[in-house]
Design an enzyme around this catalytic site. Sequence first.
Site, PDB file in Angstrom:
ATOM      1  N   TYR A 130       0.825  -1.207   0.000  1.00 53.29           N
ATOM      2  CA  TYR A 130       0.000   0.000   0.000  1.00 53.29           C
ATOM      3  C   TYR A 130       0.861   1.260   0.000  1.00 53.29           C
ATOM      4  O   TYR A 130       1.768   1.416   0.814  1.00 53.29           O
ATOM      5  CB  TYR A 130      -0.892  -0.011   1.236  1.00 53.29           C
ATOM      6  N   SER A 189       1.458  -7.680   2.035  1.00 54.82           N
ATOM      7  CA  SER A 189       0.432  -6.730   2.433  1.00 54.82           C
ATOM      8  C   SER A 189      -0.552  -6.505   1.276  1.00 54.82           C
ATOM      9  O   SER A 189      -1.183  -7.458   0.821  1.00 54.82           O
ATOM     10  CB  SER A 189       1.073  -5.427   2.909  1.00 54.82           C
ATOM     11  N   GLN A 190      -0.689  -5.271   0.752  1.00 55.15           N
ATOM     12  CA  GLN A 190      -1.565  -5.070  -0.405  1.00 55.15           C
ATOM     13  C   GLN A 190      -1.137  -5.949  -1.573  1.00 55.15           C
ATOM     14  O   GLN A 190      -1.974  -6.509  -2.290  1.00 55.15           O
ATOM     15  CB  GLN A 190      -1.547  -3.607  -0.838  1.00 55.15           C
ATOM     16  N   ASP A 249       1.335  -8.140  14.418  1.00 57.10           N
ATOM     17  CA  ASP A 249       0.982  -7.239  13.315  1.00 57.10           C
ATOM     18  C   ASP A 249      -0.358  -6.574  13.610  1.00 57.10           C
ATOM     19  O   ASP A 249      -1.384  -7.247  13.733  1.00 57.10           O
ATOM     20  CB  ASP A 249       0.906  -8.054  12.019  1.00 57.10           C
ATOM     21  N   HIS A 268       4.298  -5.890  11.096  1.00 52.91           N
ATOM     22  CA  HIS A 268       3.927  -5.958   9.682  1.00 52.91           C
ATOM     23  C   HIS A 268       5.110  -6.252   8.770  1.00 52.91           C
ATOM     24  O   HIS A 268       4.926  -6.626   7.620  1.00 52.91           O
ATOM     25  CB  HIS A 268       3.253  -4.654   9.279  1.00 52.91           C
TER      26      HIS A 268
END
Length: 320
Positions: free
Chosen positions: A91, A186-187, A272, A301
């Site tokens: 992201y 993540s994204q 996270d 994360h």
Amino acid sequence: MYNDLPEEELRVYQSAQTCPDDFDSFWEQTLEESRQAGGETTMELVPDDLETLDVYDVTFPGFGGDPIKAWLRTPKNPRGPLPTVVQYVGYGGGRGRPWENLFWASSGFAHFQMDTRGQGSGWSVGDTPDNVGASGPQVPGVMTKGITSKEAYYYRRLMTDGVRAVDAARTLPLVDPARVAVTGGSQGGAIALAVGALVRDLSAVAVTVPFLCDFPRATVVTDAYPFREIPDYLSTHRHQADIVHETLTYFDGVNFAARSRHPAHFSVALMDVITPPSTVFAAFNAYAGEKEITVWPYNGHEAGGPDDDLLIRQFLSQRF
């Protein structure tokens, strides 16, 4: 600190997310329309002084035929078409500079790194605008961009770009179309999960701390951004909760995971707060194919960082 369910509960946790009856037809139509829109894939060698690698500037047609940028990085003078890793970005980031992210090409793979439309100013540069979609009210970021309509929602475009990146990579002479895997964190992991469900003949899927999973839980158990963008929006658009969550059912990694049957490697971090571990396990537990997961008890994360890279390389080498 731990902020979610104990690990023994995470391993059996099931999301409460529902799946709309037209989920499959929605995505089939979306991809068909984008493929019919056409567009040209181009590749140009980037002049640089890298002694062992070549980098190519690629433009390919994404959602609606929109031009999307990517880097293709390869070892110099390969003996033939290469097993290929298609990577999606986290992201706020973009494809970065040509000389960044050399791990995969240095490991002997072709590395196709897709740019992220409308992002690429948070922590890594990007070169692809997002000039389509709804222009209604939204909070900063892209999580609520067009969120009251599945047709207009931002992630419809980005996930379609992800599928078309695989389509484009397979047309390139340095890529072995029979040996293509997708990965991301993540994204980027969320996009890889979606592509894993929407492309039937991949070699493997590898995701670290995937975002956009288990929206019903994620939007109420963490105050961290980017998930927090959705509660921020609903705190003022109080009467749109039902339609927002209906839109999100079409983009939830849990629903994609249930449709994917490629060998998959997951990574999750138990500290996270950005992608709470229960949301990652929600997708992992729903995943329909062969799967494995690495748990990092003392990480946030960043998860396993370079250790995740090594584990994924080992995993992909076995599948290629």
